[in-house]
Design a protein around this motif. Structure first.
Motif, PDB file in Angstrom:
ATOM      1  N   VAL A  27      -1.042   4.195 -13.318  1.00 22.00           N
ATOM      2  CA  VAL A  27      -0.049   3.284 -13.893  1.00 22.00           C
ATOM      3  C   VAL A  27       1.170   3.165 -12.980  1.00 22.00           C
ATOM      4  CG1 VAL A  27       1.579   2.977 -15.788  1.00 22.00           C
ATOM      5  CG2 VAL A  27      -0.786   3.602 -16.271  1.00 22.00           C
ATOM      6  N   THR A  28       1.674   4.303 -12.515  1.00 19.46           N
ATOM      7  CA  THR A  28       2.862   4.275 -11.659  1.00 19.46           C
ATOM      8  C   THR A  28       2.569   3.575 -10.346  1.00 19.46           C
ATOM      9  OG1 THR A  28       3.446   6.430 -12.618  1.00 19.46           O
ATOM     10  CG2 THR A  28       4.749   5.685 -10.757  1.00 19.46           C
ATOM     11  N   ALA A  29       1.388   3.796  -9.782  1.00 20.59           N
ATOM     12  CA  ALA A  29       1.006   3.120  -8.540  1.00 20.59           C
ATOM     13  C   ALA A  29       0.935   1.611  -8.746  1.00 20.59           C
ATOM     14  CB  ALA A  29      -0.341   3.647  -8.050  1.00 20.59           C
ATOM     15  N   LEU A  30       0.353   1.190  -9.868  1.00 22.89           N
ATOM     16  CA  LEU A  30       0.249  -0.246 -10.159  1.00 22.89           C
ATOM     17  C   LEU A  30       1.627  -0.875 -10.333  1.00 22.89           C
ATOM     18  CD1 LEU A  30      -1.495  -2.701 -10.805  1.00 22.89           C
ATOM     19  CD2 LEU A  30      -1.551  -1.949 -13.192  1.00 22.89           C
ATOM     20  N   VAL A  31       2.506  -0.185 -11.056  1.00 24.13           N
ATOM     21  CA  VAL A  31       3.864  -0.693 -11.272  1.00 24.13           C
ATOM     22  C   VAL A  31       4.606  -0.842  -9.945  1.00 24.13           C
ATOM     23  CG1 VAL A  31       6.120  -0.112 -12.233  1.00 24.13           C
ATOM     24  CG2 VAL A  31       4.067   0.161 -13.628  1.00 24.13           C
ATOM     25  N   CYS A  32       4.527   0.182  -9.100  1.00 22.42           N
ATOM     26  CA  CYS A  32       5.235   0.135  -7.814  1.00 22.42           C
ATOM     27  C   CYS A  32       4.663  -0.949  -6.906  1.00 22.42           C
ATOM     28  CB  CYS A  32       5.151   1.501  -7.130  1.00 22.42           C
ATOM     29  SG  CYS A  32       6.112   2.795  -7.949  1.00 22.42           S
ATOM     30  N   ALA A  33       3.348  -1.099  -6.905  1.00 22.91           N
ATOM     31  CA  ALA A  33       2.725  -2.133  -6.075  1.00 22.91           C
ATOM     32  C   ALA A  33       3.129  -3.522  -6.545  1.00 22.91           C
ATOM     33  CB  ALA A  33       1.207  -1.974  -6.101  1.00 22.91           C
ATOM     34  N   ALA A  34       3.139  -3.736  -7.862  1.00 24.74           N
ATOM     35  CA  ALA A  34       3.503  -5.054  -8.397  1.00 24.74           C
ATOM     36  C   ALA A  34       4.969  -5.368  -8.108  1.00 24.74           C
ATOM     37  CB  ALA A  34       3.243  -5.089  -9.906  1.00 24.74           C
ATOM     38  N   LEU A  35       5.842  -4.391  -8.275  1.00 22.35           N
ATOM     39  CA  LEU A  35       7.258  -4.617  -7.990  1.00 22.35           C
ATOM     40  C   LEU A  35       7.478  -4.936  -6.516  1.00 22.35           C
ATOM     41  CD1 LEU A  35       8.854  -1.760 -10.129  1.00 22.35           C
ATOM     42  CD2 LEU A  35       9.111  -4.216 -10.517  1.00 22.35           C
ATOM     43  N   THR A  36       6.738  -4.259  -5.650  1.00 25.22           N
ATOM     44  CA  THR A  36       6.863  -4.505  -4.217  1.00 25.22           C
ATOM     45  C   THR A  36       6.371  -5.899  -3.852  1.00 25.22           C
ATOM     46  OG1 THR A  36       6.564  -2.148  -3.761  1.00 25.22           O
ATOM     47  CG2 THR A  36       6.223  -3.664  -1.925  1.00 25.22           C
ATOM     48  N   ALA A  37       5.237  -6.303  -4.433  1.00 18.86           N
ATOM     49  CA  ALA A  37       4.697  -7.628  -4.150  1.00 18.86           C
ATOM     50  C   ALA A  37       5.650  -8.723  -4.616  1.00 18.86           C
ATOM     51  CB  ALA A  37       3.340  -7.787  -4.827  1.00 18.86           C
ATOM     52  N   ALA A  38       6.316  -8.508  -5.751  1.00 15.84           N
ATOM     53  CA  ALA A  38       7.227  -9.521  -6.281  1.00 15.84           C
ATOM     54  C   ALA A  38       8.567  -9.537  -5.560  1.00 15.84           C
ATOM     55  CB  ALA A  38       7.454  -9.289  -7.771  1.00 15.84           C
TER      56      ALA A  38
ATOM     57  N   VAL B 116       0.836  -1.201   0.000  1.00 17.28           N
ATOM     58  CA  VAL B 116       0.000   0.000   0.000  1.00 17.28           C
ATOM     59  C   VAL B 116       0.871   1.253   0.000  1.00 17.28           C
ATOM     60  CG1 VAL B 116      -1.677   1.335   1.327  1.00 17.28           C
ATOM     61  CG2 VAL B 116      -1.959  -1.137   1.096  1.00 17.28           C
ATOM     62  N   LEU B 117       1.921   1.253   0.802  1.00 18.73           N
ATOM     63  CA  LEU B 117       2.827   2.403   0.834  1.00 18.73           C
ATOM     64  C   LEU B 117       3.510   2.612  -0.513  1.00 18.73           C
ATOM     65  CD1 LEU B 117       4.493   1.983   4.356  1.00 18.73           C
ATOM     66  CD2 LEU B 117       2.838   3.728   3.651  1.00 18.73           C
ATOM     67  N   ALA B 118       3.910   1.515  -1.148  1.00 22.91           N
ATOM     68  CA  ALA B 118       4.542   1.619  -2.458  1.00 22.91           C
ATOM     69  C   ALA B 118       3.566   2.167  -3.487  1.00 22.91           C
ATOM     70  CB  ALA B 118       5.063   0.252  -2.897  1.00 22.91           C
ATOM     71  N   ALA B 119       2.314   1.722  -3.429  1.00 20.43           N
ATOM     72  CA  ALA B 119       1.303   2.217  -4.357  1.00 20.43           C
ATOM     73  C   ALA B 119       1.042   3.706  -4.130  1.00 20.43           C
ATOM     74  CB  ALA B 119       0.010   1.424  -4.195  1.00 20.43           C
ATOM     75  N   ALA B 120       1.012   4.123  -2.869  1.00 18.13           N
ATOM     76  CA  ALA B 120       0.800   5.541  -2.563  1.00 18.13           C
ATOM     77  C   ALA B 120       1.956   6.385  -3.078  1.00 18.13           C
ATOM     78  CB  ALA B 120       0.637   5.726  -1.051  1.00 18.13           C
ATOM     79  N   TYR B 121       3.175   5.879  -2.891  1.00 16.04           N
ATOM     80  CA  TYR B 121       4.352   6.570  -3.433  1.00 16.04           C
ATOM     81  C   TYR B 121       4.264   6.670  -4.949  1.00 16.04           C
ATOM     82  CZ  TYR B 121       8.929   6.367  -5.697  1.00 16.04           C
ATOM     83  OH  TYR B 121       9.977   6.546  -6.567  1.00 16.04           O
ATOM     84  N   GLY B 122       3.891   5.553  -5.611  1.00 18.90           N
ATOM     85  CA  GLY B 122       3.780   5.566  -7.064  1.00 18.90           C
ATOM     86  C   GLY B 122       2.722   6.534  -7.548  1.00 18.90           C
ATOM     87  N   ALA B 123       1.592   6.587  -6.851  1.00 24.79           N
ATOM     88  CA  ALA B 123       0.526   7.513  -7.240  1.00 24.79           C
ATOM     89  C   ALA B 123       0.993   8.960  -7.114  1.00 24.79           C
ATOM     90  CB  ALA B 123      -0.710   7.269  -6.378  1.00 24.79           C
ATOM     91  N   ALA B 124       1.680   9.266  -6.016  1.00 26.77           N
ATOM     92  CA  ALA B 124       2.181  10.630  -5.817  1.00 26.77           C
ATOM     93  C   ALA B 124       3.191  11.008  -6.895  1.00 26.77           C
ATOM     94  CB  ALA B 124       2.804  10.761  -4.429  1.00 26.77           C
ATOM     95  N   ALA B 125       4.098  10.076  -7.213  1.00 30.76           N
ATOM     96  CA  ALA B 125       5.094  10.338  -8.264  1.00 30.76           C
ATOM     97  C   ALA B 125       4.420  10.461  -9.623  1.00 30.76           C
ATOM     98  CB  ALA B 125       6.146   9.230  -8.279  1.00 30.76           C
TER      99      ALA B 125
END
Length: 244
Positions: A74-85, A7-16
């Protein structure tokens, strides 16, 4: 995998991602042109870092380029997926730092058919330097050397393609391949081959689709950068997930 970290990674990605439309609009110009200094409505672009940072919408007319919500999603999804993996391993910080830059590169290349050196070269330096720090902290110096070699190998492959077909593949693609290859090489040669081949395959399928639809894919330059980035993403996810 802690859900909180994702969730934190997705929030960071959304902000970026909310910050991407402004530089994407500024950079989406012909190679000989200077970066745009005004929005599509003619209003000056101002803000921190000489106008590069700031809201993704013009305060006067609300227009820039790509929508802020799509780039944020898109950036939030990418960051969330990378974090999960990847999980809470040190290299995750490198992937999260690279993610907004790659989304910006994809947006610029899609709009202007170019990959600016001001993004591709720092991306390669970021990947190599940050992974070097990770390798030193974790004692995985071998993975770092392999990552550097992977970047050189992928860039060399794209250089050969450029020399064979310079009108279809530019030097910007070669420079982008350097940074993507470093990231992919961190997880091994299989990941490098998977990510590199996926980018070429996805781009080829898209180009074939345009030709079948008779939209002149053979006459118009097609952006390769977005497909290279998607392919690298497809290679990095399983590579990270398979690493203990």
């Amino acid at each position: 995998m802690p859900v909180t970290l994702i969730v934190l990674a997705a929030a960071y990605g959304a902000a970026a991602g909310l910050l991407i439309p402004r530089p994407a609009h500024r950079m989406a110009v012909e190679p000989e042109e200077e970066w745009r200094a005004v929005c599509p409505g003619g209003h000056p672009i101002t803000g921190p870092a000489r106008g590069w940072l700031g809201p993704g919408r013009c305060a006067e007319c609300g227009a820039y380029g790509p929508g802020a919500l799509p780039t944020a999603a898109v950036t939030a999804l990418v960051c969330a997926a990378l974090t999960a993996a990847t999980g809470p391993r040190p290299e995750l910080a490198v992937w999260l730092a690279m993610a907004p830059v790659t989304v910006l590169l994809a947006a610029v290349d899609w709009r202007a058919r170019r990959l600016p050196d001001v993004l591709t070269l720092p991306l390669a330096v970021l990947a190599a330097g940050a992974l070097g720090v990770v390798g030193r902290l974790t004692g995985e110096a071998g993975a770092w050397w392999r990552a550097l070699l992977g970047g050189l190998v992928l860039a060399a492959c794209y250089l050969v393609l450029h020399l064979a077909h310079p009108s279809g593949l530019g030097l910007g693609d070669v420079k982008l391949a350097l940074g993507l290859g470093v990231a992919l090489g961190w997880y091994g040669w299989r990941t490098l081959v998977t990510g590199g081949a996926a980018g070429v395959l996805i781009g080829a399928v898209y180009g074939a689709g345009l030709m079948i639809a008779r939209r002149g894919a053979g006459k118009t330059a097609m952006p390769l950068g977005p497909f290279m980035i998607i392919g690298a993403f497809c290679g990095l996810l399983p590579g990270a997930a398979a690493t203990p």
